[in-house]
Design a protein around this motif. Structure first.
Motif, PDB file in Angstrom:
ATOM      1  N   SER A 132     -17.594   8.032  -1.424  1.00  0.00           N
ATOM      2  CA  SER A 132     -16.987   7.011  -2.263  1.00  0.00           C
ATOM      3  C   SER A 132     -17.242   5.638  -1.654  1.00  0.00           C
ATOM      4  N   ASP A 133     -17.149   4.603  -2.509  1.00  0.00           N
ATOM      5  CA  ASP A 133     -17.292   3.231  -2.004  1.00  0.00           C
ATOM      6  C   ASP A 133     -15.955   2.706  -1.438  1.00  0.00           C
ATOM      7  N   PHE A 134     -15.039   3.603  -1.193  1.00  0.00           N
ATOM      8  CA  PHE A 134     -13.752   3.251  -0.549  1.00  0.00           C
ATOM      9  C   PHE A 134     -14.003   2.814   0.900  1.00  0.00           C
ATOM     10  N   ASN A 135     -13.331   1.734   1.321  1.00  0.00           N
ATOM     11  CA  ASN A 135     -13.476   1.282   2.712  1.00  0.00           C
ATOM     12  C   ASN A 135     -12.205   1.598   3.489  1.00  0.00           C
ATOM     13  N   PRO A 136     -12.263   2.602   4.392  1.00  0.00           N
ATOM     14  CA  PRO A 136     -11.037   2.977   5.107  1.00  0.00           C
ATOM     15  C   PRO A 136     -10.634   1.965   6.178  1.00  0.00           C
ATOM     16  N   ARG A 137     -11.559   1.036   6.510  1.00  0.00           N
ATOM     17  CA  ARG A 137     -11.252   0.119   7.617  1.00  0.00           C
ATOM     18  C   ARG A 137     -10.034  -0.756   7.280  1.00  0.00           C
ATOM     19  N   GLY A 138      -9.074  -0.784   8.196  1.00  0.00           N
ATOM     20  CA  GLY A 138      -7.893  -1.629   8.011  1.00  0.00           C
ATOM     21  C   GLY A 138      -6.827  -0.998   7.120  1.00  0.00           C
ATOM     22  N   ARG A 139      -7.077   0.195   6.595  1.00  0.00           N
ATOM     23  CA  ARG A 139      -6.090   0.866   5.737  1.00  0.00           C
ATOM     24  C   ARG A 139      -5.131   1.705   6.583  1.00  0.00           C
ATOM     25  N   SER A 140      -3.877   1.781   6.168  1.00  0.00           N
ATOM     26  CA  SER A 140      -2.894   2.582   6.910  1.00  0.00           C
ATOM     27  C   SER A 140      -3.175   4.070   6.673  1.00  0.00           C
ATOM     28  N   ASN A 141      -2.561   4.909   7.506  1.00  0.00           N
ATOM     29  CA  ASN A 141      -2.695   6.362   7.309  1.00  0.00           C
ATOM     30  C   ASN A 141      -2.235   6.765   5.915  1.00  0.00           C
ATOM     31  N   ALA A 142      -1.136   6.158   5.471  1.00  0.00           N
ATOM     32  CA  ALA A 142      -0.585   6.536   4.160  1.00  0.00           C
ATOM     33  C   ALA A 142      -1.562   6.163   3.043  1.00  0.00           C
ATOM     34  N   GLU A 143      -2.225   5.028   3.191  1.00  0.00           N
ATOM     35  CA  GLU A 143      -3.195   4.627   2.158  1.00  0.00           C
ATOM     36  C   GLU A 143      -4.398   5.571   2.149  1.00  0.00           C
ATOM     37  N   VAL A 144      -4.888   5.910   3.366  1.00  0.00           N
ATOM     38  CA  VAL A 144      -6.021   6.842   3.449  1.00  0.00           C
ATOM     39  C   VAL A 144      -5.622   8.186   2.840  1.00  0.00           C
ATOM     40  N   MET A 145      -4.389   8.616   3.115  1.00  0.00           N
ATOM     41  CA  MET A 145      -3.929   9.901   2.566  1.00  0.00           C
ATOM     42  C   MET A 145      -3.893   9.853   1.030  1.00  0.00           C
ATOM     43  N   ARG A 146      -3.347   8.780   0.478  1.00  0.00           N
ATOM     44  CA  ARG A 146      -3.264   8.712  -0.990  1.00  0.00           C
ATOM     45  C   ARG A 146      -4.657   8.660  -1.611  1.00  0.00           C
ATOM     46  N   PHE A 147      -5.569   7.950  -0.933  1.00  0.00           N
ATOM     47  CA  PHE A 147      -6.938   7.906  -1.455  1.00  0.00           C
ATOM     48  C   PHE A 147      -7.544   9.320  -1.438  1.00  0.00           C
ATOM     49  N   CYS A 148      -7.418  10.009  -0.292  1.00  0.00           N
ATOM     50  CA  CYS A 148      -8.012  11.360  -0.165  1.00  0.00           C
ATOM     51  C   CYS A 148      -7.414  12.307  -1.212  1.00  0.00           C
ATOM     52  N   GLN A 149      -6.111  12.197  -1.444  1.00  0.00           N
ATOM     53  CA  GLN A 149      -5.471  13.083  -2.425  1.00  0.00           C
ATOM     54  C   GLN A 149      -6.016  12.826  -3.830  1.00  0.00           C
ATOM     55  N   SER A 150      -6.205  11.544  -4.154  1.00  0.00           N
ATOM     56  CA  SER A 150      -6.726  11.229  -5.483  1.00  0.00           C
ATOM     57  C   SER A 150      -8.178  11.690  -5.618  1.00  0.00           C
ATOM     58  N   PHE A 151      -8.950  11.493  -4.551  1.00  0.00           N
ATOM     59  CA  PHE A 151     -10.362  11.914  -4.543  1.00  0.00           C
ATOM     60  C   PHE A 151     -10.463  13.420  -4.782  1.00  0.00           C
ATOM     61  N   MET A 152      -9.627  14.181  -4.068  1.00  0.00           N
ATOM     62  CA  MET A 152      -9.689  15.643  -4.174  1.00  0.00           C
ATOM     63  C   MET A 152      -9.148  16.135  -5.515  1.00  0.00           C
ATOM     64  N   THR A 153      -8.263  15.358  -6.128  1.00  0.00           N
ATOM     65  CA  THR A 153      -7.677  15.778  -7.405  1.00  0.00           C
ATOM     66  C   THR A 153      -8.762  15.954  -8.470  1.00  0.00           C
ATOM     67  N   GLU A 154      -9.850  15.211  -8.360  1.00  0.00           N
ATOM     68  CA  GLU A 154     -10.988  15.462  -9.251  1.00  0.00           C
ATOM     69  C   GLU A 154     -11.994  16.429  -8.621  1.00  0.00           C
ATOM     70  N   LEU A 155     -12.287  16.226  -7.333  1.00  0.00           N
ATOM     71  CA  LEU A 155     -13.409  16.982  -6.741  1.00  0.00           C
ATOM     72  C   LEU A 155     -13.132  18.483  -6.627  1.00  0.00           C
ATOM     73  N   TYR A 156     -11.853  18.872  -6.511  1.00  0.00           N
ATOM     74  CA  TYR A 156     -11.560  20.276  -6.172  1.00  0.00           C
ATOM     75  C   TYR A 156     -12.169  21.263  -7.158  1.00  0.00           C
ATOM     76  N   ARG A 157     -12.278  20.840  -8.442  1.00  0.00           N
ATOM     77  CA  ARG A 157     -12.756  21.792  -9.463  1.00  0.00           C
ATOM     78  C   ARG A 157     -14.243  22.107  -9.292  1.00  0.00           C
ATOM     79  N   HIS A 158     -14.937  21.331  -8.452  1.00  0.00           N
ATOM     80  CA  HIS A 158     -16.372  21.550  -8.243  1.00  0.00           C
ATOM     81  C   HIS A 158     -16.657  22.251  -6.918  1.00  0.00           C
ATOM     82  N   LEU A 159     -15.605  22.555  -6.145  1.00  0.00           N
ATOM     83  CA  LEU A 159     -15.787  23.116  -4.806  1.00  0.00           C
ATOM     84  C   LEU A 159     -15.439  24.597  -4.739  1.00  0.00           C
TER      85      LEU A 159
END
Ligand code: NDP
Length: 449
Positions: A132-159
Motif C-alpha cells: 500500500s502507499d500508506f506511510n507508517p513513519r511517524g504513525r502511532s501503534n494504534a494507527e498502524v493497527m487500524r490501518f492493518c485491520q482495514s487492509f486485511m478486511t479486504e485482502l483476507y478473501r484472496h488469501l
C-alpha cells in the motif's frame, strides 16, 4: 530497443503497451528477456503456446480502497494492492510493502521478480507481492493497527495457505504481520498460521526468519568470493539501508570476519571506520524507530554522517545494496569499480540500475542479482510454512543450517546454469535462466491455463 533476442522483441513491445508507464516493471522484464534468448535457441518449445507472453501477464491483480482513522479522528484513504503473478510452482508467495512510493508498477515488478526468485529456492511456492502507499513513519501503534485491520478486511478473501501467503517487506515487520494475522483470524474464525509468514515466535513464526534475508545474502556473496579463493575475512564492506535486510547482513558479515564501515537510511549515511556498531543501529532503528543520523550523535568520535550524499563513494571491497530499487546507478558503479570493489551482492530487489550492472560485469566484479542473493528470506518463509503445516517449531541452528544449504545450492545452480549457457560467472544470466526453466516446465505440464 534493448539487447534482447529478436523473437522476444514483439512480446516485449506488447508488455510495454499493456503496462504503460510502469517503468520498474518494464525494467524487470527487460532484464529477464536479455537472458532468455539463449534458452529459446536451445529449447524452442518454451517459446510455444505463448508461454513467455503468459509469464509476463499476472494471473490476478487486486486493487482496493483502505480507509482508516488516525488518532485525531481524521479519516484517510490509501490504496491496497496484491498482484498474484504466477502459481505454477505453488501458492502465491511474496511480501507486503507499506511505503508512499508504492504503485501498481512497483508491485508488479516485485511480483514478477519474486516468481523467478521463488523458483530458484527449489521450494513449492509461486510468485506474488502486495502493499500500500500508506506511510507508517511517524504513525502511532494504534494507527498502524487500524490501518492493518482495514487492509486485511479486504485482502483476507484472496488469501489462504494453499492460495496466497504474504510476508513482510519495506515498512512491514513483525508488528504489522501480527496485526494483519490477528485480523485475518478474527474475520475467518480460523487459526490458519500458514497464511502469513514473518509471524512472532510465540504464534507460529520461524526462528531465523528475521535474520534470513541478510544472512542468506551474505552466504551467497561468501560463495561467490570462494570461487576466486577469497572470503569476507578482513574485507571492508558497505551495506546500504538500516532496515531488516541491512541489519542482518551487517551481523553475518561481522561473523564472517568482515568489517562494515557504512550504512544508511533514506536521509543519509553514516561512516564508522572502526566497524558499524550493530547494537546501536538496532537500538536506533528497531527500538527508537529513529533516523540513522542519531548514530553519530550517540556514538561520537571517529564517525561521521553525510546527508543526501551517495554511500557508494565510500571505498570498499564488498558492496551490498540493501535498501530499495534503483539506489545504485551507473555513476555509483563506476566509482565503486575505481575504488577496487571485488564483489557486489544485491540484498534489496533490483537496487542496481541496468547501467550499473553492465559496469560491474564489464569490470569483472562478482555480481549477485537480488533474485538469487536475497532469496533466503522467502526460502525461510517456506520453512515457516512447513513448520506450520506440521505444527512443529525448529531450533535456530536447524533452520539456519537449512537456510545456508539452500543459499549455497542457489549459488551453485546459478553458476552451473551460467556455465551451461556459455557465460561462466554471469550470475544474472544463471539466475534468470534457472528460475525460468523451473517455472516454464511446470507451466508446460499444466497446459494453457
Ligand atoms: P525495511 O523497511 O526494514 O528497511 C528499508 C531500509 O532502507 C530503511 O532503512 C530505509 O530507510 C532504507 N531506504 C529506503 N529507501 C532508501 C533510499 N532511497 N536510500 C537509502 N535508504 C533507503 O525493509 P527491508 O530491509 O525489509 O527491505 C529492503 C529491501 O530488501 C527491499 O528492496 C525489499 O524488497 C528487499 N527484500 C526484503 C526481504 C525481507 O525479508 N525483508 C526479502 C527480500 C528482499 P527509511 O527508514 O529512511 O525509509
Amino acid at each position: 530497443m534493448p539487447n534482447i533476442d529478436e523473437k522476444l522483441v514483439p512480446i516485449f513491445e506488447e508488455v510495454l503497451r499493456r503496462n504503460a508507464g510502469e517503468s520498474e516493471f518494464h525494467q524487470a522484464v527487460e532484464e529477464v528477456f536479455e537472458s532468455l534468448g539463449r534458452v529459446i535457441a536451445k529449447k524452442p518449445e518454451y517459446a510455444e503456446s505463448a508461454l513467455i507472453e503468459r509469464l509476463c501477464e499476472p494471473e490476478r491483480q487486486i486493487i482496493f480502497r483502505v480507509p482508516w482513522t488516525d488518532d485525531a479522528g481524521q479519516v484517510h484513504i490509501n490504496r491496497g494492492f496484491r498482484v498474484q503473478f504466477n502459481s505454477a510452482l505453488g501458492p502465491y508467495k511474496g511480501g507486503l510493502r507499506f511505503h508512499p512510493s508504492v504503485n501498481l508498477g512497483i508491485i508488479k515488478f516485485l511480483a514478477f521478480e519474486q516468481t523467478f526468485k521463488n523458483a530458484l529456492t527449489g521450494m513449492p511456492i509461486g510468485g506474488g507481492k502486495g502493499g500500500s502507499d500508506f506511510n507508517p513513519r511517524g504513525r502511532s501503534n494504534a494507527e498502524v493497527m487500524r490501518f492493518c485491520q482495514s487492509f486485511m478486511t479486504e485482502l483476507y478473501r484472496h488469501l489462504g495457505e494453499y492460495t496466497d501467503v504474504p510476508a513482510g517487506d519495506i515498512g512491514v515487520g513483525g508488528r504489522e504481520i501480527g496485526y494483519l494475522f490477528g485480523q485475518f483470524k478474527r474475520l475467518t474464525n480460523r487459526y490458519e498460521a500458514g497464511v502469513l509468514t514473518g509471524k512472532g515466535l510465540m504464534h507460529g513464526g520461524s526462528r531465523a526468519r528475521t535474520e534470513a534475508t541478510g544472512y542468506g545474502a551474505t552466504y551467497f556473496v561468501d560463495s561467490m568470493l570462494a570461487t576466486k579463493g577469497m572470503s569476507f575475512e578482513g574485507k571492508r564492506c558497505v551495506v546500504s539501508g538500516a532496515g531488516n535486510v541491512a541489519i542482518y547482513t551487517i551481523e553475518k558479515i561481522r561473523e564472517f570476519g568482515g568489517r562494515v564501515i557504512a550504512c544508511s537510511d533514506s536521509n543519509g549515511y553514516v561512516v564508522d571506520e572502526s566497524g558499524i556498531d550493530l547494537e546501536l543501529v538496532k537500538e536506533i532503528k528497531e527500538v527508537r524507530r529513529a533516523r540513522i543520523s542519531e548514530y553519530t550523535r550517540l556514538k561520537g568520535g571517529g564517525t561521521y554522517y553525510v546527508a543526501q550524499g551517495s554511500i557508494w563513494a565510500v571505498p570498499c571491497d564488498v558492496a551490498m545494496p540493501s535498501a530499495t530499487q534503483n539506489e545504485l546507478n551507473g555513476k555509483d558503479a563506476a566509482i565503486l569499480v575505481k575504488n577496487g570493489v571485488l564483489a557486489v551482492g544485491e540484498g534489496a530487489n533490483m537496487p542496481c540500475t541496468p547501467d550499473a550492472v553492465r559496469v560491474f560485469q564489464r569490470a569483472g566484479v562478482l555480481f549477485g542479482p537480488g533474485k538469487a542473493t536475497n532469496a533466503g528470506g522467502v526460502a525461510t518463509s517456506a520453512l515457516e510454512m512447513q513448520q506450520n503445516a506440521s505444527r512443529d517449531s525448529w531450533s535456530f541452528d536447524q533452520t539456519e543450517q537449512r537456510l545456508s544449504s539452500i543459499m549455497r545450492n542457489i549459488h551453485d545452480t546459478c553458476a552451473a546454469t551460467a556455465e551451461e549457457y556459455g557465460a561462466p560467472g554471469d550470475y544474472v544470466l544463471g539466475a534468470n535462466i534457472a528460475g525460468f526453466e523451473r517455472v516454464a516446465a511446470a507451466m508446460t505440464a499444466f497446459g494453457v491455463v
